[in-house]
Design a protein around this motif. Structure first.
Motif, PDB file in Angstrom:
ATOM      1  N   SER A   1       7.906 -26.487  46.465  1.00 14.76           N
ATOM      2  CA  SER A   1       8.336 -25.089  46.462  1.00 14.76           C
ATOM      3  C   SER A   1       9.777 -25.008  45.957  1.00 14.76           C
ATOM      4  CB  SER A   1       8.228 -24.493  47.860  1.00 14.76           C
ATOM      5  OG  SER A   1       9.147 -25.112  48.725  1.00 14.76           O
TER       6      SER A   1
ATOM      7  N   GLN B   1      14.284 -13.554  42.102  1.00 13.12           N
ATOM      8  CA  GLN B   1      13.343 -12.581  41.548  1.00 13.12           C
ATOM      9  C   GLN B   1      12.090 -12.466  42.410  1.00 13.12           C
ATOM     10  OE1 GLN B   1      12.746 -14.131  37.622  1.00 13.12           O
ATOM     11  NE2 GLN B   1      14.571 -13.100  36.790  1.00 13.12           N
ATOM     12  N   GLN B   2      11.655 -13.567  43.001  1.00 19.21           N
ATOM     13  CA  GLN B   2      10.445 -13.562  43.817  1.00 19.21           C
ATOM     14  C   GLN B   2      10.689 -12.998  45.211  1.00 19.21           C
ATOM     15  OE1 GLN B   2       7.377 -14.353  42.587  1.00 19.21           O
ATOM     16  NE2 GLN B   2       8.532 -14.478  40.679  1.00 19.21           N
ATOM     17  N   SER B   3      11.808 -13.437  45.824  1.00 19.47           N
ATOM     18  CA  SER B   3      12.085 -13.024  47.199  1.00 19.47           C
ATOM     19  C   SER B   3      13.586 -13.122  47.480  1.00 19.47           C
ATOM     20  CB  SER B   3      11.312 -13.914  48.171  1.00 19.47           C
ATOM     21  OG  SER B   3      11.662 -13.608  49.495  1.00 19.47           O
TER      22      SER B   3
ATOM     23  N   ARG C   1      14.536 -14.791  50.924  1.00 19.32           N
ATOM     24  CA  ARG C   1      14.447 -16.256  50.955  1.00 19.32           C
ATOM     25  C   ARG C   1      15.614 -16.870  50.195  1.00 19.32           C
ATOM     26  NH1 ARG C   1       8.658 -17.091  48.654  1.00 19.32           N
ATOM     27  NH2 ARG C   1       9.631 -18.944  47.808  1.00 19.32           N
ATOM     28  N   HIS C   2      16.000 -16.247  49.110  1.00 16.48           N
ATOM     29  CA  HIS C   2      17.133 -16.705  48.309  1.00 16.48           C
ATOM     30  C   HIS C   2      18.410 -16.682  49.136  1.00 16.48           C
ATOM     31  CE1 HIS C   2      20.486 -15.863  45.461  1.00 16.48           C
ATOM     32  NE2 HIS C   2      19.913 -16.837  44.760  1.00 16.48           N
TER      33      HIS C   2
ATOM     34  N   TYR D   1      14.909 -17.733  39.749  1.00 17.68           N
ATOM     35  CA  TYR D   1      13.489 -17.513  39.989  1.00 17.68           C
ATOM     36  C   TYR D   1      13.232 -17.102  41.437  1.00 17.68           C
ATOM     37  CZ  TYR D   1       8.608 -18.574  40.932  1.00 17.68           C
ATOM     38  OH  TYR D   1       7.310 -18.497  41.350  1.00 17.68           O
ATOM     39  N   LEU D   2      13.850 -17.810  42.363  1.00 15.65           N
ATOM     40  CA  LEU D   2      13.656 -17.506  43.778  1.00 15.65           C
ATOM     41  C   LEU D   2      14.179 -16.115  44.116  1.00 15.65           C
ATOM     42  CD1 LEU D   2      12.614 -18.597  46.468  1.00 15.65           C
ATOM     43  CD2 LEU D   2      14.888 -19.519  46.880  1.00 15.65           C
TER      44      LEU D   2
END
Length: 88
Positions: free
Chosen positions: A23, A71-73, A76-77, A68-69
């Motif tokens: 991940s 953009q996804q969440s 979490r970032h 990327y992280l």
């Protein structure tokens, strides 16, 4: 041997589930650990330009994964950045 042990501990700390080893969080944690080691090496060996190039490549890879992280969440970032202590 200690390198593999340290990597395994990082994977266990940042994995989402028991079989997770790839991940973004895990990859970023591994890159961060490796970046710290190379930066420590470069503090004593200032003219090791191949290590400097490797450090730049790792920082670039980590940056792409962080983007990327985000953009996804974004949550979490933010928690990963806080936990790893990056971006002073």
């Amino acid at each position: 041997m200690t390198e593999q042990k340290n990597k395994k501990e990082l994977i266990e700390q940042f994995q989402k589930h028991t079989t997770d080893s790839g991940s973004p969080e895990v990859q970023i944690a591994i890159y961060t650990n490796h970046i710290k080691k190379i930066a420590e090496h470069l503090s004593t060996n200032k003219k090791d330009f191949s290590a400097l190039r490797g450090l730049q490549k790792l920082v670039s890879r980590r940056k792409k994964l962080l983007i990327y992280l985000f953009q996804q969440s974004p949550s979490r970032h933010a928690s990963l950045i806080k936990e790893l202590g990056i971006r002073g």
